[in-house]
Design an enzyme around this catalytic site. Structure first.
Site, mmCIF file in Angstrom:
data_model
loop_
_atom_site.group_PDB
_atom_site.id
_atom_site.type_symbol
_atom_site.label_atom_id
_atom_site.label_comp_id
_atom_site.label_asym_id
_atom_site.label_seq_id
_atom_site.Cartn_x
_atom_site.Cartn_y
_atom_site.Cartn_z
ATOM 1 N N LYS A 295 12.124 -22.824 28.918
ATOM 2 C CA LYS A 295 12.359 -21.454 27.805
ATOM 3 C C LYS A 295 11.803 -20.811 26.764
ATOM 4 C CE LYS A 295 16.297 -19.919 25.401
ATOM 5 N NZ LYS A 295 17.524 -20.087 25.318
ATOM 6 N N HIS B 271 31.354 -22.501 29.060
ATOM 7 C CA HIS B 271 31.116 -21.096 29.352
ATOM 8 C C HIS B 271 29.341 -22.207 30.572
ATOM 9 C CE1 HIS B 271 27.376 -18.520 29.224
ATOM 10 N NE2 HIS B 271 26.547 -19.161 28.711
ATOM 11 N N LYS C 113 18.195 -15.959 19.789
ATOM 12 C CA LYS C 113 19.276 -15.396 19.788
ATOM 13 C C LYS C 113 20.455 -16.152 18.602
ATOM 14 C CE LYS C 113 18.745 -13.592 24.337
ATOM 15 N NZ LYS C 113 19.254 -13.134 25.368
ATOM 16 N N ARG D 117 12.957 -11.996 30.197
ATOM 17 C CA ARG D 117 13.397 -13.477 29.165
ATOM 18 C C ARG D 117 15.423 -12.775 30.063
ATOM 19 N NH1 ARG D 117 15.014 -14.565 22.947
ATOM 20 N NH2 ARG D 117 16.570 -16.108 23.274
ATOM 21 N N HIS E 67 24.794 -15.807 35.078
ATOM 22 C CA HIS E 67 25.856 -16.183 33.642
ATOM 23 C C HIS E 67 27.062 -14.939 34.356
ATOM 24 C CE1 HIS E 67 23.609 -18.613 31.625
ATOM 25 N NE2 HIS E 67 24.230 -17.798 30.797
ATOM 26 N N ASN F 29 19.647 -15.641 32.516
ATOM 27 C CA ASN F 29 20.832 -14.869 32.950
ATOM 28 C C ASN F 29 21.936 -14.824 34.035
ATOM 29 O OD1 ASN F 29 21.369 -13.716 30.024
ATOM 30 N ND2 ASN F 29 20.539 -12.014 30.744
ATOM 31 N N GLU G 201 13.861 -9.634 24.982
ATOM 32 C CA GLU G 201 14.786 -9.355 26.256
ATOM 33 C C GLU G 201 14.081 -7.998 26.794
ATOM 34 O OE1 GLU G 201 18.227 -11.483 26.757
ATOM 35 O OE2 GLU G 201 19.127 -10.366 28.475
ATOM 36 N N ARG H 265 17.872 -10.744 3.566
ATOM 37 C CA ARG H 265 17.451 -9.853 4.434
ATOM 38 C C ARG H 265 16.225 -11.159 5.516
ATOM 39 N NH1 ARG H 265 15.657 -6.089 0.780
ATOM 40 N NH2 ARG H 265 17.703 -3.989 1.098
ATOM 41 N N HIS I 76 30.357 -14.399 33.802
ATOM 42 C CA HIS I 76 31.289 -14.305 32.713
ATOM 43 C C HIS I 76 32.920 -13.270 33.118
ATOM 44 C CE1 HIS I 76 32.006 -11.315 29.675
ATOM 45 N NE2 HIS I 76 32.545 -10.407 29.983
ATOM 46 N N GLU J 101 23.061 -25.456 32.789
ATOM 47 C CA GLU J 101 21.892 -25.442 32.076
ATOM 48 C C GLU J 101 20.438 -25.572 32.439
ATOM 49 O OE1 GLU J 101 21.895 -21.664 31.311
ATOM 50 O OE2 GLU J 101 24.446 -21.648 30.015
HETATM 51 N N1 GLY Z 1 20.740 -18.255 26.754
HETATM 52 C C1 GLY Z 1 19.967 -16.868 27.275
HETATM 53 C C2 GLY Z 1 18.515 -16.382 26.453
HETATM 54 O O1 GLY Z 1 18.574 -17.483 25.232
HETATM 55 O O2 GLY Z 1 17.901 -15.146 26.444
#
Ligand code: GLY
Length: 381
Positions: free
Chosen positions: A239, A279, A155, A254, A261, A258, A249, A133, A265, A197
C-alpha cells in the site's frame, strides 16, 4: 520505490516508510507496540494531555493500554468515545468531535490519536483535516482491515444521505502504529473480512505473495504471530508503494486498490450496507467476480479465476454470490454500480486482471455485459 524498511526490533516493530514529499511518515507493524506508544509517538505530543478518539469497543479493549503507555511519560488522555459502527461517520458526530477538539484548545501543531478500526480512523482523520485548516493525527488501527488498508494512505471521510465516503479529504497521518496484538480480541468474522484486503495485494500486484497467502492464509486468520506479522508487513509495504506513487488516485495506480470494490459495492448496496455482508466480505466476493469476468473477457485463464475463488473460499470467505440468497437480477446489481463514487465522466472503470498479480484499469466495460454476467453468477452454486 517510495518505501523504506528499517530493521525489526522489540519496540519499534518493522518500520515501513510512506515516502511522500513533505508528508512522509512511518508505519510500525509489530506485536505489543501500543505499550510503547509514549516513546514511538513522542515527537507528535506537545502538551501533557493527548486528545484521542475511540469507539466504545476499541476503548474498552485497548484504551487502558494507550493510557498506560502515555502515563509512563507523565501524559494523560482525553477521550472522545463514539458508538461502534458506520453511524459515527456522520455530520453530527463530526460536528461534536470538532467542537470537542476546539473546546480543548487543540492547535494546528497538535496531534489527535485515533484508536480503533476504519470508522474511527476515517472520522478522526477527516476532523483533523478541517480543524484549524488541518492539524495532525496518529493512527492506531485495531482491526486487520484498518492495519492493512484504511490507516495507511490518508483517505478520510464521513458518510452522507447520498452514500458512503462521499465527503472527505486526503489527509495523511503523521504516524501509524499497527499493533498486531490488538487483533487477539477481534471477532473471527472481522479477521476474515480484513484478510480479504490482505490477499487483494497478492491478486492485484504480487503473484508470489498470492501464492504465500494460498499456503499460509489460514495461519493469518488464526493469528499465528509470525504469519500475521508477515502478512500485515507485506500488505502495508504494497500500500505504501502505491500511495507514494499515486497519492490522490490520479494516475490509475492507486485505483488498482479498488480491485473487487465495484462488484463488492453493488453487493453491499443490495444488502443495505448492513451486517449481512461486511465490507471485506463484499470485496472478497467482488474479487472472485472480477477474476471470473476477466476470464469471460479472455484476459486470464479459467484456471487463474479458479485459483482466486479457491483462495477466497479456503480463507472461510464466501466465494459465490448465489449463497447470499439475493432476490434481485444482474441488471439491478449493475444499476447499483452506477452510484459508485468511482464513476468518471459517465463511465465506470473496472479493475480487472491480466494474470494473478497483474491488475489493470479497464474503462471500456459494457454495463449490459456486466448485467448479463451477474445474472449468470446469481445462479452459480
Ligand atoms: N482503500 C483504498 C485506498 O486507500 O485507496
Amino acid at each position: 520505490m517510495g518505501v523504506t524498511e528499517a530493521a525489526t526490533g522489540p519496540t519499534t516493530g518493522t518500520v515501513i516508510g510512506v515516502e511522500l514529499a513533505g508528508r512522509g511518515y512511518d508505519v510500525h507493524v509489530g506485536r505489543g507496540l501500543l505499550d510503547d506508544a509514549g516513546t514511538l509517538a513522542s515527537s507528535f505530543i506537545r502538551k501533557n494531555r493527548v486528545p484521542a478518539v475511540a469507539d466504545r469497543n476499541s476503548h474498552a479493549a485497548h484504551g487502558h493500554r494507550l493510557e498506560a503507555a502515555l502515563a509512563a511519560k507523565d501524559l494523560g488522555v482525553d477521550w472522545f468515545i463514539t458508538e461502534p459502527g458506520e453511524g459515527a461517520k456522520s455530520w453530527s458526530v463530526l460536528e461534536n468531535l470538532v467542537d470537542w477538539l476546539l473546546e480543548r484548545g487543540v492547535e494546528r501543531g497538535d496531534h489527535i490519536f485515533a484508536l480503533g478500526g476504519g470508522v474511527v480512523g476515517d472520522l478522526t482523520g477527516f476532523a483533523a483535516s478541517v480543524l484549524k485548516r488541518g492539524c495532525g493525527f496518529v493512527q492506531i488501527p485495531t482491526t486487520l482491515l484498518a492495519q492493512v488498508d484504511s490507516s495507511v494512505g490518508g483517505k478520510t471521510a464521513i458518510n452522507t444521505a447520498s452514500g458512503k465516503n462521499l465527503v472527505g479529504a486526503f489527509h495523511q497521518p503523521s504516524l501509524v502504529l499497527a499493533d498486531t496484538a490488538t487483533l487477539d480480541t477481534l471477532p473471527d468474522r472481522e479477521m476474515g473480512a480484513g484478510y480479504a484486503e490482505v490477499i487483494k495485494y497478492g491478486i492485484l500486484g504480487n503473484a508470489k505473495f498470492f501464492r504465500w497467502c494460498e499456503e499460509h492464509g489460514a495461519k493469518v486468520t488464526a493469528r499465528e504471530p509470525e504469519a500475521l506479522q508477515y502478512a500485515v508487513t507485506q500488505s502495508v509495504k504494497a500500500k505504501a508503494r502505491i500511495v507514494a506513487e499515486d497519492e490522490r488516485e490520479t494516475s490509475g495506480t492507486r485505483a488498482l486498490l479498488n480491485l473487487g470494490h465495484t462488484f463488492g459495492h453493488a453487493l453491499e448496496a443490495e444488502t443495505g450496507f448492513s451486517d449481512t455482508l461486511l465490507h471485506g466480505e463484499a470485496v472478497a466476493l467482488g474479487m472472485v467476480l472480477a477474476a471470473r469476468y476477466s476470464a469471460r473477457r479472455d484476459y486470464i485463464t479459467i484456471d487463474d479465476a479458479t485459483c482466486v475463488t479457491s483462495a477466497i473460499d479456503s480463507a472461510g470467505l464466501r466465494s459465490e454470490i448465489a449463497s447470499l440468497g439475493l432476490d434481485c437480477s444482474g441488471e439491478k446489481l449493475a444499476a447499483h454500480m452506477l452510484h459508485d463514487k468511482k464513476m468518471d465522466a459517465g463511465t465506470l472503470p473496472f479493475i480487472l486482471l491480466r494474470g494473478i498479480g497483474e491488475a489493470f484499469v479497464d474503462r471500456q466495460v459494457e454495463m449490459a455485459d456486466i448485467a448479463a454476467f451477474l445474472s449468470e453468477q446469481l445462479q452459480v452454486h
